[in-house]
Write an enzyme that holds these catalytic residues in place. Structure first.
Site, PDB file in Angstrom:
ATOM      1  N   SER A  94      -6.568   3.509   3.961  1.00  0.00           N
ATOM      2  CA  SER A  94      -5.752   2.778   2.955  1.00  0.00           C
ATOM      3  C   SER A  94      -6.740   2.007   2.151  1.00  0.00           C
ATOM      4  O   SER A  94      -6.576   0.867   1.910  1.00  0.00           O
ATOM      5  CB  SER A  94      -4.915   1.781   3.516  1.00  0.00           C
ATOM      6  N   SER A 150       0.631  -1.190  -0.080  1.00  0.00           N
ATOM      7  CA  SER A 150      -0.197  -0.048  -0.099  1.00  0.00           C
ATOM      8  C   SER A 150       0.725   1.250   0.021  1.00  0.00           C
ATOM      9  O   SER A 150       0.212   2.440  -0.076  1.00  0.00           O
ATOM     10  CB  SER A 150      -1.053  -0.036   1.064  1.00  0.00           C
ATOM     11  N   LYS A 160       0.204   3.729  -2.784  1.00  0.00           N
ATOM     12  CA  LYS A 160      -0.960   4.755  -2.637  1.00  0.00           C
ATOM     13  C   LYS A 160      -0.282   6.185  -2.498  1.00  0.00           C
ATOM     14  O   LYS A 160      -0.981   7.106  -2.675  1.00  0.00           O
ATOM     15  CB  LYS A 160      -1.790   4.353  -1.531  1.00  0.00           C
TER      16      LYS A 160
END
Length: 411
Positions: A143, A78, A81
């Site tokens: 997230s 993640s 991101k």
């Protein structure tokens, strides 16, 4: 015109060096563009981390305080991101997207990133229309994979096209090694990043988007009546942490990009490949604590100070003075006796005319044998094209130097 590697006089023009340590300045003209990679701080300063991939930098100057395999690509999970958010921020800044604009949460976004996916999610309902501002909070604080896919589809039409835009945008920001296969960071062979480039991306977001950066420090976000806490383990530790992102996949391990501010000094840490969430939190904090306690800022050049000269070909004068965009300072370990040196690297001689403010090269600052900082340089004044005799002298000079170098090469 012959381009060559050459050394010029040592020293610093226009007032010398600030700080109680010696610095040697060498001027070097290279036949090609300088390598943008900074090899970083010493690896034998007595600090070690369990993270397989790690870097710690000063957010203001980019000075590298510590690194370990910082240029080795690894799956970002993640942490990808951060790039997703940067693309969205850039779209908003360019006026192509607004915070109040509503985007559709498609069935694909809901199924692969929402409740049915059993991954991190903001739990946006299928086929709902959600404001960009809420999707950003879902992306950053929770997230949310559903938020990432909805933003990607709303901006680029589909996630694959958005991922291509992520990689393209990364190149525009000078991130040359990182690639992206999707907006979520979920396993994909194309998702590969380096810690150096993640830290550089975090530095860019902090400096470029002050209106959006505070979202990274928000402790919680409630959406669809579901309250979720920020996943960043550094935020509640009272160390000045106010961002930025965590990540985990079985392939990539546990990763963290953290940013903290203490007494006006902001440090950014990027780590990846750890075995547990506790290891991730512990190593992130250890690196930041070590940086804040063990380093101090030393000024090198004042704002507007001429740092050196670049040779000019075919101009009214033989060289042009170079300055940085502002004051130049570097973080170094406290009580160190390491020699600090610097050299100016540029492609030259620079062909006239030269415009005031024209980018010329960079000053590369070394601590011992390690590159710790690189700062762009520009011409501090204009140089016009010289008359015919002046240009002829430069041509002859270049030819003679070329012949001499050729002769030495044959010896």
């Amino acid at each position: 015109m012959l381009r060559r590697l050459w050394a010029a006089r040592l020293g610093v023009r226009g007032g010398g060096l600030f700080g109680a340590f010696a610095l040697v300045l060498a001027l070097v003209a290279a036949a090609g563009a300088a390598n943008n990679s900074v090899s970083g701080a010493k690896k034998d300063d007595g600090f070690q981390t369990a993270a397989p991939y790690a870097i710690l930098i000063d957010a203001e100057t980019g000075t590298v305080l510590y690194e370990k395999a910082a240029d080795v690509p690894s799956p970002p999970s993640s942490l990808a991101k951060l790039m997703t958010a940067e693309v969205v921020f850039n779209e908003i800044k360019a006026g192509r997207l607004t915070l109040d604009q509503e985007l559709m949460v498609s069935e694909d976004a809901w199924r692969r990133g929402g409740a049915p996916s059993h991954t991190s999610s903001m739990f946006a309902p299928i086929h709902s229309k959600t404001r960009v501002e809420d999707l950003l909070r879902g992306l950053i604080i929770q997230s949310g994979n559903d938020a990432a896919i909805a933003l990607a589809e709303g901006i680029a039409g589909n996630e694959r096209s958005f991922a291509q835009a992520m990689t393209k945008r990364a190149r525009e920001l000078g991130l040359t090694r990182s690639t992206f296969g999707n907006a979520t960071g979920l396993p994909d062979p194309a998702n590969l990043v380096t810690m150096r480039e993640l830290a550089k991306l975090a530095q860019h977001i902090n400096k470029t988007y002050p209106e959006f950066y505070p979202i990274y420090g928000e402790r919680e976000f409630t959406w669809n009546k579901i309250r979720q806490l920020n996943r960043n383990p550094l935020l509640p530790l009272n160390i000045g942490a106010d961002g930025m992102k965590t990540g985990f996949t079985a392939e990539g391990g546990y990763g963290l990009v953290g940013s903290a501010l203490q007494n006006g000094l902001r440090l950014i840490v990027a780590i990846n490949g750890l075995k547990t969430a506790k290891d991730r939190a512990d190593e992130g904090k250890r690196l930041l604590d070590w940086g804040f306690s063990g380093f101090e800022a030393r000024p090198l050049f004042a704002d507007g100070q001429v740092i050196g000269d670049a040779k000019v070909f075919g101009g009214t004068q033989g060289s042009v003075p170079l300055v940085a965009n502002g004051a130049v300072s570097v973080l170094i370990p406290k009580n160190t006796n390491d020699r600090i040196s610097a050299r100016i690297v540029y492609t030259g001689p620079v062909r006239a005319p030269v415009a005031e403010g024209q980018p010329i090269g960079k000053v590369r600052v070394m601590r011992g044998d390690n590159v710790t900082l690189e700062v762009p340089l520009k011409a501090s004044e204009a140089v016009e094209v010289g008359n015919l005799p002046q240009r002829a002298v430069d041509v002859v000079t270049e030819l003679v130097i070329g012949w001499i170098k050729s002769g030495f090469a044959r010896i």
